[in-house]
Design a protein around this motif. Structure first.
Motif, PDB file in Angstrom:
ATOM      1  N   TYR A  62     -15.608  -1.688  -5.330  1.00  9.17           N
ATOM      2  CA  TYR A  62     -16.329  -0.431  -5.555  1.00  9.17           C
ATOM      3  C   TYR A  62     -16.525   0.335  -4.249  1.00  9.17           C
ATOM      4  O   TYR A  62     -16.310   1.543  -4.183  1.00  9.17           O
ATOM      5  CB  TYR A  62     -17.683  -0.716  -6.214  1.00  9.17           C
ATOM      6  CG  TYR A  62     -18.537   0.502  -6.381  1.00  9.17           C
ATOM      7  CD1 TYR A  62     -18.233   1.464  -7.323  1.00  9.17           C
ATOM      8  CD2 TYR A  62     -19.662   0.699  -5.585  1.00  9.17           C
ATOM      9  CE1 TYR A  62     -19.013   2.596  -7.480  1.00  9.17           C
ATOM     10  CE2 TYR A  62     -20.444   1.819  -5.731  1.00  9.17           C
ATOM     11  CZ  TYR A  62     -20.122   2.765  -6.677  1.00  9.17           C
ATOM     12  OH  TYR A  62     -20.889   3.880  -6.825  1.00  9.17           O
ATOM     13  N   LEU A 107     -13.205   1.786  -3.195  1.00  6.53           N
ATOM     14  CA  LEU A 107     -12.864   2.955  -4.015  1.00  6.53           C
ATOM     15  C   LEU A 107     -13.705   4.168  -3.633  1.00  6.53           C
ATOM     16  O   LEU A 107     -13.207   5.289  -3.562  1.00  6.53           O
ATOM     17  CB  LEU A 107     -13.038   2.645  -5.498  1.00  6.53           C
ATOM     18  CG  LEU A 107     -12.009   1.708  -6.125  1.00  6.53           C
ATOM     19  CD1 LEU A 107     -12.415   1.383  -7.552  1.00  6.53           C
ATOM     20  CD2 LEU A 107     -10.631   2.304  -6.080  1.00  6.53           C
ATOM     21  N   GLN A 108     -14.969   3.970  -3.377  1.00  6.26           N
ATOM     22  CA  GLN A 108     -15.836   5.074  -2.969  1.00  6.26           C
ATOM     23  C   GLN A 108     -15.440   5.600  -1.595  1.00  6.26           C
ATOM     24  O   GLN A 108     -15.455   6.803  -1.363  1.00  6.26           O
ATOM     25  CB  GLN A 108     -17.300   4.620  -2.926  1.00  6.26           C
ATOM     26  CG  GLN A 108     -17.933   4.469  -4.263  1.00  6.26           C
ATOM     27  CD  GLN A 108     -18.093   5.806  -4.960  1.00  6.26           C
ATOM     28  OE1 GLN A 108     -18.438   6.809  -4.360  1.00  6.26           O
ATOM     29  NE2 GLN A 108     -17.820   5.812  -6.242  1.00  6.26           N
ATOM     30  N   LYS A 126     -12.238   7.618  -1.835  1.00  9.38           N
ATOM     31  CA  LYS A 126     -12.384   8.836  -2.621  1.00  9.38           C
ATOM     32  C   LYS A 126     -13.112   9.920  -1.828  1.00  9.38           C
ATOM     33  O   LYS A 126     -12.720  11.070  -1.818  1.00  9.38           O
ATOM     34  CB  LYS A 126     -13.140   8.538  -3.911  1.00  9.38           C
ATOM     35  CG  LYS A 126     -13.204   9.722  -4.856  1.00  9.38           C
ATOM     36  CD  LYS A 126     -13.773   9.338  -6.178  1.00  9.38           C
ATOM     37  CE  LYS A 126     -15.276   9.275  -6.092  1.00  9.38           C
ATOM     38  NZ  LYS A 126     -15.920   9.101  -7.376  1.00  9.38           N
ATOM     39  N   TYR A 161      -8.874  -6.484 -11.682  1.00  5.06           N
ATOM     40  CA  TYR A 161      -9.559  -5.234 -11.376  1.00  5.06           C
ATOM     41  C   TYR A 161      -8.990  -4.558 -10.142  1.00  5.06           C
ATOM     42  O   TYR A 161      -8.898  -3.335 -10.079  1.00  5.06           O
ATOM     43  CB  TYR A 161     -11.069  -5.452 -11.230  1.00  5.06           C
ATOM     44  CG  TYR A 161     -11.798  -5.001 -12.463  1.00  5.06           C
ATOM     45  CD1 TYR A 161     -12.262  -3.702 -12.567  1.00  5.06           C
ATOM     46  CD2 TYR A 161     -11.971  -5.847 -13.527  1.00  5.06           C
ATOM     47  CE1 TYR A 161     -12.901  -3.261 -13.705  1.00  5.06           C
ATOM     48  CE2 TYR A 161     -12.610  -5.422 -14.674  1.00  5.06           C
ATOM     49  CZ  TYR A 161     -13.071  -4.132 -14.758  1.00  5.06           C
ATOM     50  OH  TYR A 161     -13.696  -3.702 -15.878  1.00  5.06           O
ATOM     51  N   ALA A 212      -7.425  -0.909 -10.275  1.00  2.09           N
ATOM     52  CA  ALA A 212      -7.940   0.150  -9.412  1.00  2.09           C
ATOM     53  C   ALA A 212      -6.838   0.726  -8.539  1.00  2.09           C
ATOM     54  O   ALA A 212      -6.805   1.932  -8.289  1.00  2.09           O
ATOM     55  CB  ALA A 212      -9.060  -0.399  -8.541  1.00  2.09           C
ATOM     56  N   GLY A 251      -4.882   3.138 -10.486  1.00  4.69           N
ATOM     57  CA  GLY A 251      -5.631   4.316 -10.916  1.00  4.69           C
ATOM     58  C   GLY A 251      -6.195   4.214 -12.316  1.00  4.69           C
ATOM     59  O   GLY A 251      -6.800   5.159 -12.805  1.00  4.69           O
ATOM     60  N   ALA A 281      -8.507   1.826 -13.457  1.00  2.08           N
ATOM     61  CA  ALA A 281      -9.938   1.536 -13.394  1.00  2.08           C
ATOM     62  C   ALA A 281     -10.615   2.527 -12.450  1.00  2.08           C
ATOM     63  O   ALA A 281     -10.225   2.667 -11.302  1.00  2.08           O
ATOM     64  CB  ALA A 281     -10.167   0.111 -12.914  1.00  2.08           C
ATOM     65  N   ARG A 282     -11.621   3.204 -12.948  1.00  2.00           N
ATOM     66  CA  ARG A 282     -12.383   4.135 -12.118  1.00  2.00           C
ATOM     67  C   ARG A 282     -13.473   3.361 -11.394  1.00  2.00           C
ATOM     68  O   ARG A 282     -13.844   2.253 -11.773  1.00  2.00           O
ATOM     69  CB  ARG A 282     -12.991   5.216 -12.977  1.00  2.00           C
ATOM     70  CG  ARG A 282     -11.957   6.076 -13.684  1.00  2.00           C
ATOM     71  CD  ARG A 282     -12.655   7.186 -14.450  1.00  2.00           C
ATOM     72  NE  ARG A 282     -13.826   6.718 -15.161  1.00  2.00           N
ATOM     73  CZ  ARG A 282     -13.887   6.576 -16.477  1.00  2.00           C
ATOM     74  NH1 ARG A 282     -12.854   6.847 -17.222  1.00  2.00           N
ATOM     75  NH2 ARG A 282     -14.996   6.157 -17.057  1.00  2.00           N
ATOM     76  N   ASP A 283     -14.022   3.962 -10.365  1.00  2.15           N
ATOM     77  CA  ASP A 283     -15.081   3.297  -9.617  1.00  2.15           C
ATOM     78  C   ASP A 283     -16.326   3.084 -10.476  1.00  2.15           C
ATOM     79  O   ASP A 283     -17.034   2.104 -10.312  1.00  2.15           O
ATOM     80  CB  ASP A 283     -15.410   4.048  -8.338  1.00  2.15           C
ATOM     81  CG  ASP A 283     -15.695   5.522  -8.584  1.00  2.15           C
ATOM     82  OD1 ASP A 283     -15.455   5.983  -9.718  1.00  2.15           O
ATOM     83  OD2 ASP A 283     -16.148   6.197  -7.650  1.00  2.15           O
ATOM     84  N   SER A 284     -16.578   3.964 -11.436  1.00  7.72           N
ATOM     85  CA  SER A 284     -17.738   3.774 -12.311  1.00  7.72           C
ATOM     86  C   SER A 284     -17.544   2.569 -13.235  1.00  7.72           C
ATOM     87  O   SER A 284     -18.509   1.879 -13.566  1.00  7.72           O
ATOM     88  CB  SER A 284     -18.009   5.029 -13.130  1.00  7.72           C
ATOM     89  OG  SER A 284     -16.901   5.335 -13.949  1.00  7.72           O
ATOM     90  N   ASP A 285     -16.299   2.296 -13.641  1.00  6.51           N
ATOM     91  CA  ASP A 285     -16.032   1.113 -14.456  1.00  6.51           C
ATOM     92  C   ASP A 285     -16.287  -0.163 -13.657  1.00  6.51           C
ATOM     93  O   ASP A 285     -16.889  -1.118 -14.159  1.00  6.51           O
ATOM     94  CB  ASP A 285     -14.581   1.104 -14.949  1.00  6.51           C
ATOM     95  CG  ASP A 285     -14.259   2.281 -15.854  1.00  6.51           C
ATOM     96  OD1 ASP A 285     -15.201   2.813 -16.473  1.00  6.51           O
ATOM     97  OD2 ASP A 285     -13.076   2.655 -15.926  1.00  6.51           O
TER      98      ASP A 285
END
Length: 120
Positions: free
Chosen positions: A15, A18-19, A22, A73, A77, A80, A82-86
């Motif tokens: 997470y 990914l953050q 982004k 996961y 990710a 693309g 899996a989103r960071d919110s998932d």
């Protein structure tokens, strides 16, 4: 406990990564990144030592399952899907289960008026 830590730390680490990619804000996410990287390393070392010295297949299967979920996961990710919110939602669910599991014996403790059943 440590095997769920492997899964939990790897999901939070994913997470943070990914953050960071982004929003390009990796310096502000350096503390959570380092905390989860150290936690993942310590949990992997402890779990590996435990699995190597265990005569049962259950701990080995749990560690393999935790690592497998983390790898799935990471690959989702990276592609693309899996989103960071998932990833964050799954990490929060695992956090709640891990930290709330010891509270399941509260009924026994209150009924028997003894803390002998508490996992301390």
């Amino acid at each position: 406990m440590y095997m769920s830590g492997v899964l939990n730390n790897s999901l939070w680490l994913l997470y943070v990564i990914l953050q960071g990619f982004k929003e390009s804000g990796m310096p502000k996410l350096l503390a959570p990144f380092l905390c989860n990287a150290v936690g993942l390393t310590v949990n992997l070392i402890y779990s590996s030592v435990f699995v190597c010295n265990s005569k049962l297949n259950g701990p080995r299967n749990l560690l393999l399952g935790a690592v497998s979920i983390a790898i799935i996961y990471v690959s989702l990710a990276a592609s693309g899907v899996a989103r960071d919110s998932d990833v964050a939602s799954l990490a929060v669910v695992i956090n709640v289960i891990t930290l709330g599991a010891p509270l399941s014996v509260i009924g026994t403790v209150l009924r028997e008026e003894s803390v002998a059943a508490m996992p301390l």
